[in-house]
Write an enzyme that holds these catalytic residues in place. Structure first.
Site, PDB file in Angstrom:
ATOM      1  N   ARG A 168      32.116  44.398  50.988  1.00 34.97           N
ATOM      2  CA  ARG A 168      33.050  44.470  49.850  1.00 34.97           C
ATOM      3  C   ARG A 168      32.857  45.844  49.223  1.00 34.97           C
ATOM      4  O   ARG A 168      31.759  46.175  48.756  1.00 34.97           O
ATOM      5  CB  ARG A 168      32.759  43.367  48.830  1.00 34.97           C
ATOM      6  CG  ARG A 168      33.498  43.584  47.510  1.00 34.97           C
ATOM      7  CD  ARG A 168      33.459  42.386  46.601  1.00 34.97           C
ATOM      8  NE  ARG A 168      34.326  41.330  47.098  1.00 34.97           N
ATOM      9  CZ  ARG A 168      34.755  40.313  46.378  1.00 34.97           C
ATOM     10  NH1 ARG A 168      34.413  40.213  45.106  1.00 34.97           N
ATOM     11  NH2 ARG A 168      35.549  39.396  46.899  1.00 34.97           N
ATOM     12  N   HIS A 185      42.483  42.016  51.022  1.00 30.21           N
ATOM     13  CA  HIS A 185      41.521  40.909  50.878  1.00 30.21           C
ATOM     14  C   HIS A 185      41.868  39.831  51.916  1.00 30.21           C
ATOM     15  O   HIS A 185      42.300  38.728  51.575  1.00 30.21           O
ATOM     16  CB  HIS A 185      41.603  40.351  49.444  1.00 30.21           C
ATOM     17  CG  HIS A 185      40.429  39.519  49.038  1.00 30.21           C
ATOM     18  ND1 HIS A 185      39.328  39.309  49.859  1.00 30.21           N
ATOM     19  CD2 HIS A 185      40.175  38.824  47.896  1.00 30.21           C
ATOM     20  CE1 HIS A 185      38.456  38.543  49.213  1.00 30.21           C
ATOM     21  NE2 HIS A 185      38.949  38.227  48.040  1.00 30.21           N
ATOM     22  N   GLN A 233      40.619  36.073  51.856  1.00 34.57           N
ATOM     23  CA  GLN A 233      41.236  35.236  50.827  1.00 34.57           C
ATOM     24  C   GLN A 233      42.576  34.680  51.300  1.00 34.57           C
ATOM     25  O   GLN A 233      42.872  33.501  51.118  1.00 34.57           O
ATOM     26  CB  GLN A 233      41.427  36.052  49.538  1.00 34.57           C
ATOM     27  CG  GLN A 233      41.998  35.233  48.408  1.00 34.57           C
ATOM     28  CD  GLN A 233      41.039  34.158  47.911  1.00 34.57           C
ATOM     29  OE1 GLN A 233      39.906  34.466  47.560  1.00 34.57           O
ATOM     30  NE2 GLN A 233      41.466  32.905  47.901  1.00 34.57           N
ATOM     31  N   ASP A 255      47.408  37.080  40.380  1.00 35.92           N
ATOM     32  CA  ASP A 255      46.035  37.591  40.397  1.00 35.92           C
ATOM     33  C   ASP A 255      45.818  38.324  39.070  1.00 35.92           C
ATOM     34  O   ASP A 255      46.775  38.562  38.322  1.00 35.92           O
ATOM     35  CB  ASP A 255      45.878  38.539  41.605  1.00 35.92           C
ATOM     36  CG  ASP A 255      44.445  38.987  41.860  1.00 35.92           C
ATOM     37  OD1 ASP A 255      43.516  38.440  41.235  1.00 35.92           O
ATOM     38  OD2 ASP A 255      44.257  39.899  42.690  1.00 35.92           O
ATOM     39  N   CYS A 271      43.478  33.544  43.517  1.00 35.42           N
ATOM     40  CA  CYS A 271      42.238  33.753  44.279  1.00 35.42           C
ATOM     41  C   CYS A 271      40.996  33.578  43.416  1.00 35.42           C
ATOM     42  O   CYS A 271      39.910  33.347  43.940  1.00 35.42           O
ATOM     43  CB  CYS A 271      42.255  35.130  44.936  1.00 35.42           C
ATOM     44  SG  CYS A 271      42.276  36.509  43.784  1.00 35.42           S
ATOM     45  N   ARG A 329      37.510  28.995  51.382  1.00 37.09           N
ATOM     46  CA  ARG A 329      36.893  30.260  51.807  1.00 37.09           C
ATOM     47  C   ARG A 329      35.726  29.963  52.753  1.00 37.09           C
ATOM     48  O   ARG A 329      35.532  30.632  53.755  1.00 37.09           O
ATOM     49  CB  ARG A 329      36.380  31.051  50.581  1.00 37.09           C
ATOM     50  CG  ARG A 329      37.454  31.614  49.660  1.00 37.09           C
ATOM     51  CD  ARG A 329      38.197  32.778  50.281  1.00 37.09           C
ATOM     52  NE  ARG A 329      37.322  33.882  50.647  1.00 37.09           N
ATOM     53  CZ  ARG A 329      36.877  34.834  49.825  1.00 37.09           C
ATOM     54  NH1 ARG A 329      37.246  34.840  48.558  1.00 37.09           N
ATOM     55  NH2 ARG A 329      36.093  35.825  50.243  1.00 37.09           N
TER      56      ARG A 329
HETATM   57  N1  NVA Z   1      42.475  41.750  42.946  1.00 38.99           N
HETATM   58  C1  NVA Z   1      41.166  41.300  42.529  1.00 38.99           C
HETATM   59  C2  NVA Z   1      40.687  40.192  43.408  1.00 38.99           C
HETATM   60  C3  NVA Z   1      39.333  39.640  43.058  1.00 38.99           C
HETATM   61  C4  NVA Z   1      38.864  38.593  43.998  1.00 38.99           C
HETATM   62  C5  NVA Z   1      40.203  42.480  42.546  1.00 38.99           C
HETATM   63  O1  NVA Z   1      40.283  43.291  43.480  1.00 38.99           O
HETATM   64  O2  NVA Z   1      39.394  42.606  41.622  1.00 38.99           O
HETATM   65  N1   CP Z   2      38.348  35.393  45.211  1.00 36.58           N
HETATM   66  C1   CP Z   2      37.230  36.126  45.382  1.00 36.58           C
HETATM   67  O1   CP Z   2      37.086  36.923  46.310  1.00 36.58           O
HETATM   68  O2   CP Z   2      36.271  35.858  44.453  1.00 36.58           O
HETATM   69  P1   CP Z   2      34.908  36.662  44.218  1.00 36.58           P
HETATM   70  O3   CP Z   2      35.276  38.000  43.630  1.00 36.58           O
HETATM   71  O4   CP Z   2      34.133  35.800  43.255  1.00 36.58           O
HETATM   72  O5   CP Z   2      34.193  36.824  45.530  1.00 36.58           O
END
Ligand code: NVA
Ligand code: CP
Length: 303
Positions: A102, A129, A132, A218, A258, A286
């Site tokens: 990540r 992502h 997800q 989101d 998500c 997930r």
């Molecule tokens: N769009 C959000 C998703 C978090 C799971 C982010 O990138 O922070």
């Molecule tokens: N939806 C998702 O990826 O959640 P986290 O940021 O908690 O991993």
């Protein structure tokens, strides 16, 4: 060797296999039946951003598959002290069987994969992502059957989730109605998709939701964009999924997010906590889809 860096890295027939496999793996999990094809395999998880779901689902999932996990963050490894990404990839991938990352720019994960001896999975970048959306589509199928030919309404930021929905629509044959505030549109070049039947843009989020089979949104401010928070709060005020938006969607429309969610910002509490919301199934799934994905990347198609 296969990587999973964006949704378009797998084919429609591979997704069909993964959804079947995830359903089997989920049934076994619910019945407390062991499913351990990855005994003695190790997953390295590298987090340069915060996480709850991704961390727990990959870590618990790998242990349940019989393997083990190494957890690294920028703060407690040399990744935060400027060791080149190429060197990190060479070293880490000599010691483990699979890597989940990540991070910020997609270019970073692409570079890591280039120098990795083992498969690399995108656990979220600024651009995509895919894990997800894998879970979201599996959740849709569980509740409503095939997503082919259906309409998904995307209300909010043209972010990593939106880009990934668009890739999925192109690959799996459904349509995404996208409504974002001005200045926060999806960039087709970044999403890597053509402007075809699978992608329609609406200024008004109500119009995007009209007759949709699934409404999804989101956070207004994704990780890494926190300095824009105040400007985004103003720009996104009308892009809040509420009961009116759900009312113009199909009567059996589902709501997905998500997570993490901000009730009163991108979604009202009566929607996310209401009867059309499947967010808890979405989060749980997930675990199951990523177990199927890790098994596929290491062992290929089974059965
Ligand atoms: N769009 C959000 C998703 C978090 C799971 C982010 O990138 O922070
Ligand atoms: N939806 C998702 O990826 O959640 P986290 O940021 O908690 O991993």
């Amino acid at each position: 060797m296969r990587h999973y860096l964006q949704f378009s890295d797998l084919s429609a027939s591979e997704y069909a296999y993964l959804f079947e496999r995830a359903a089997l793996i989920k049934r076994k999990f619910k019945a407390y039946e062991k499913h351990q094809p990855l005994v003695d395999r190790t997953l390295a998880m590298i987090f340069e951003k915060a996480s709850t779901r991704t961390r727990v689902s990959f870590e618990a999932g790998m242990y349940q598959l019989g393997g083990s996990v190494v957890h690294l963050t920028t703060g407690d490894s040399q990744l935060g002290r400027s060791e080149p990404i190429e060197d990190s990839a060479r070293v880490i991938s000599r010691m483990v069987d699979l890597v989940m990352i990540r991070t910020y720019g997609q270019d970073k994960i692409v570079r890591f994969a280039e120098y990795s001896r083992v498969p690399v999975i995108n656990g979220l970048t600024n651009e995509f992502h895919p894990c997800q959306i894998l879970a979201d589509i599996f959740t849709y199928i569980e509740h409503r059957g095939s997503i082919q030919g259906k309409t998904v309404a995307w209300v909010g930021d043209g972010n990593n989730m939106a880009n990934t929905w668009l890739q999925a629509a192109e690959l799996l044959g459904f349509t995404v109605h996208v409504s974002t505030p001005t200045g926060y549109e999806v960039d087709q070049a970044v999403a890597g998709i053509a402007r075809g039947e699978s992608f329609k843009v609406f200024d008004d989020p109500m119009q995007a939701c009209a007759d949709a089979d699934l409404v999804t949104t989101d956070v207004w401010t994704s990780m890494g964009f926190e300095t824009e928070n105040e400007a985004r709060k103003k720009a996104f005020a009308e892009w809040c999924v509420d009961a009116d938006m759900m009312r113009v969607a199909k009567p059996d429309a589902l709501f997905m997010h998500c997570l993490p969610a901000h009730r009163g910002e991108e979604v009202q509490a009566d929607v996310i906590d209401g009867p059309q919301s499947v967010v808890w199934d979405e989060a749980e799934n997930r675990l199951h889809v990523q177990k199927a994905l890790m098994e596929f990347l290491l062992l290929g198609r089974l059965a």
